[in-house]
Design a protein around this motif. Structure first.
Motif, PDB file in Angstrom:
ATOM      1  N   GLY A  94      66.297  51.329 -51.522  1.00 40.65           N
ATOM      2  CA  GLY A  94      66.165  50.041 -50.856  1.00 40.65           C
ATOM      3  C   GLY A  94      67.393  49.143 -50.916  1.00 40.65           C
ATOM      4  N   TYR A  95      68.560  49.731 -51.124  1.00 40.37           N
ATOM      5  CA  TYR A  95      69.781  48.925 -51.077  1.00 40.37           C
ATOM      6  C   TYR A  95      70.999  49.822 -50.879  1.00 40.37           C
ATOM      7  N   SER A 122      70.094  44.895 -48.563  1.00 36.37           N
ATOM      8  CA  SER A 122      68.744  45.473 -48.579  1.00 36.37           C
ATOM      9  C   SER A 122      68.102  45.286 -47.204  1.00 36.37           C
ATOM     10  N   ARG A 181      66.790  42.069 -53.536  1.00 40.56           N
ATOM     11  CA  ARG A 181      65.609  42.824 -53.146  1.00 40.56           C
ATOM     12  C   ARG A 181      64.402  41.903 -52.980  1.00 40.56           C
ATOM     13  N   PRO A 200      60.190  49.137 -49.145  1.00 41.33           N
ATOM     14  CA  PRO A 200      61.118  49.101 -48.011  1.00 41.33           C
ATOM     15  C   PRO A 200      60.498  49.631 -46.717  1.00 41.33           C
TER      16      PRO A 200
END
Length: 255
Positions: free
Chosen positions: A181-182, A198, A231, A247
């Motif tokens: 997620g990043y 993100s 996040r 995500p």
């Protein structure tokens, strides 16, 4: 495709940034007769989409585009719903924050929250970033296979000595970005500048944007606290847009 509109769009594209070009320059780039290009430019001037230099013979983008771009930005739900979250992220981290959306093979900065200090800064809203050399771009590439196909369709440009220009190398890193997620970027677009990004999801669970913190490379790498705040911000904006999970899912090319 309507030929006249296509040609007019190409004129505007050639004039993007701070470019000032004459009729001959435009005609050469478009491979069209100067008389044809003069007619296109004259029509664009009538609508304020192109302006002529004062006392000169070169042309530049016109003020109507600024009005249209403002209307476009104001119509974006993701931008409207991100305002307070990006401002809070800038406050928590002390870093500049960008919100970007895919635009053809680039990332368009649709919102920019400045660093919360007194240092000189330039507002980056409206700037286009290379997808392959930005953290936001990598996040979008990891979650949107259609965007990935568009970006990889042409050779990737080297901007610094650290820019990854091999599509296979870049593609190999994307599954991990989607999983965690990043994405990160260090000196790949601008020497001395790094970023961490993100994804932002909509109600369908699709990626619609990416949010990033930007910091001097000398101050990096970003701490776990910064990653956690980033996040959280991406997740909160996604919830505002109606996303039930984060995500985002990986969208297939034909979505």
């Amino acid at each position: 495709m309507i030929q006249a509109i296509d040609r007019a769009a190409k004129v505007l594209e050639l004039l993007q940034g701070s470019r000032h070009l004459g009729i001959t320059d435009l005609a050469t780039a478009l491979q069209l007769p100067p008389s044809t290009v003069h007619g296109i430019v004259s029509s664009l001037r009538e609508h304020g989409l192109v302006a002529k230099e004062r006392g000169g013979q070169r042309y530049m983008l016109g003020p109507t585009l600024l009005k249209l771009s403002s209307v476009y930005l104001d119509s974006l739900d993701v931008r409207a719903r991100s305002m307070r979250w990006t401002q809070e992220l800038a406050r928590r981290t002390g870093m500049a924050v960008r919100l970007g959306a895919p635009h053809f093979a680039e990332v368009l900065v649709i919102h920019h929250a400045l660093r919360p200090d007194d240092s000189p800064q330039m507002l980056e809203t409206g700037a286009a970033l290379p997808a392959h050399a930005s953290a936001m771009g990598k996040v979008l590439l990891a979650h949107d296979l259609g965007f990935q196909r568009a970006v990889f369709a042409d050779p990737l440009t080297s901007l610094t000595g650290d820019t990854v220009t091999d599509p296979a190398v870049l593609a190999a890193a994307l599954p991990a970005i989607a999983e965690h997620g990043y994405a990160t970027e260090v000196d790949e677009a601008v020497l001395g500048e790094s970023s961490l990004a993100s994804p932002v999801a909509d109600a369908r669970g699709d990626i619609v944007a990416a949010v990033a913190v930007v910091y001097p490379t000398a101050d990096g790498p970003a701490s776990d606290a910064v990653l956690h705040a980033l996040r959280d911000t991406a997740r909160n904006i996604s919830r505002e847009l109606g996303a039930s999970a984060w995500p985002p899912r990986i969208a297939p090319p034909d979505d």
